[in-house]
Design a protein around this motif. Structure first.
Motif, PDB file in Angstrom:
ATOM      1  N   THR A  23       0.798  -1.228   0.000  1.00 41.25           N
ATOM      2  CA  THR A  23       0.000   0.000   0.000  1.00 41.25           C
ATOM      3  C   THR A  23       0.829   1.277   0.000  1.00 41.25           C
ATOM      4  O   THR A  23       0.288   2.355   0.174  1.00 41.25           O
ATOM      5  N   GLY A  24       2.133   1.163  -0.161  1.00 43.54           N
ATOM      6  CA  GLY A  24       2.962   2.355  -0.203  1.00 43.54           C
ATOM      7  C   GLY A  24       4.390   2.016  -0.557  1.00 43.54           C
ATOM      8  O   GLY A  24       4.786   0.864  -0.494  1.00 43.54           O
ATOM      9  N   ARG A  37       3.187   8.589   0.483  1.00 42.09           N
ATOM     10  CA  ARG A  37       2.820   7.459  -0.366  1.00 42.09           C
ATOM     11  C   ARG A  37       2.449   6.224   0.446  1.00 42.09           C
ATOM     12  O   ARG A  37       2.586   5.104  -0.034  1.00 42.09           O
ATOM     13  N   ALA A  38       1.954   6.406   1.641  1.00 42.83           N
ATOM     14  CA  ALA A  38       1.534   5.281   2.480  1.00 42.83           C
ATOM     15  C   ALA A  38       0.028   5.343   2.665  1.00 42.83           C
ATOM     16  O   ALA A  38      -0.540   6.424   2.826  1.00 42.83           O
ATOM     17  N   ARG A  39      -0.616   4.204   2.652  1.00 36.38           N
ATOM     18  CA  ARG A  39      -2.062   4.133   2.889  1.00 36.38           C
ATOM     19  C   ARG A  39      -2.293   4.270   4.379  1.00 36.38           C
ATOM     20  O   ARG A  39      -1.762   3.501   5.172  1.00 36.38           O
ATOM     21  N   LEU A  41      -5.229   4.453   7.270  1.00 32.18           N
ATOM     22  CA  LEU A  41      -6.638   4.214   7.557  1.00 32.18           C
ATOM     23  C   LEU A  41      -7.089   5.114   8.701  1.00 32.18           C
ATOM     24  O   LEU A  41      -6.431   5.209   9.729  1.00 32.18           O
ATOM     25  N   GLU A  45     -12.194   2.954   9.552  1.00 33.72           N
ATOM     26  CA  GLU A  45     -12.075   2.664   8.125  1.00 33.72           C
ATOM     27  C   GLU A  45     -11.445   1.284   7.937  1.00 33.72           C
ATOM     28  O   GLU A  45     -10.619   0.849   8.730  1.00 33.72           O
ATOM     29  N   GLN A  47      -9.942  -1.751   4.921  1.00 36.56           N
ATOM     30  CA  GLN A  47      -9.478  -2.033   3.568  1.00 36.56           C
ATOM     31  C   GLN A  47      -9.422  -3.545   3.443  1.00 36.56           C
ATOM     32  O   GLN A  47      -8.963  -4.237   4.356  1.00 36.56           O
ATOM     33  N   THR A  49      -8.522  -7.083   0.975  1.00 36.73           N
ATOM     34  CA  THR A  49      -7.804  -7.648  -0.166  1.00 36.73           C
ATOM     35  C   THR A  49      -7.904  -9.158  -0.081  1.00 36.73           C
ATOM     36  O   THR A  49      -8.331  -9.708   0.938  1.00 36.73           O
TER      37      THR A  49
END
Length: 72
Positions: A23-24, A37-39, A41, A45, A47, A49
């Motif tokens: 994620t980043g 550039r890191a996800r 949350l 929230e 995510q 996958t």
């Protein structure tokens, strides 16, 4: 984005090809956060996958890895 890693017998003599969700980048998390550039949350929230792993035994070499998991 995915992270791709190859190991050529360096860990217990195993040969591995690894693909994992990522994620980043770059891989040091603190650098990815600083670069934006890191996800991240937010509270509550989520995510999701899906990851599938396939293990093979008795395979001397792999020329092709097919989407259905078969090797040639």
């Amino acid at each position: 984005m995915v992270w791709f890693c190859l190991v050529y017998g360096g860990w217990r003599g195993y040969y591995q090809a690894l693909v994992e969700p990522w994620t980043g980048y770059p891989s040091p998390l603190d650098e990815a956060v600083r670069a934006g550039r890191a996800r991240i949350l937010e509270p509550g929230e989520t995510q999701h996958t899906e990851v599938t792993a396939v293990l093979y035994d008795g395979v001397d070499h792999v020329t092709t890895l097919n989407p259905d998991g078969t090797v040639c």
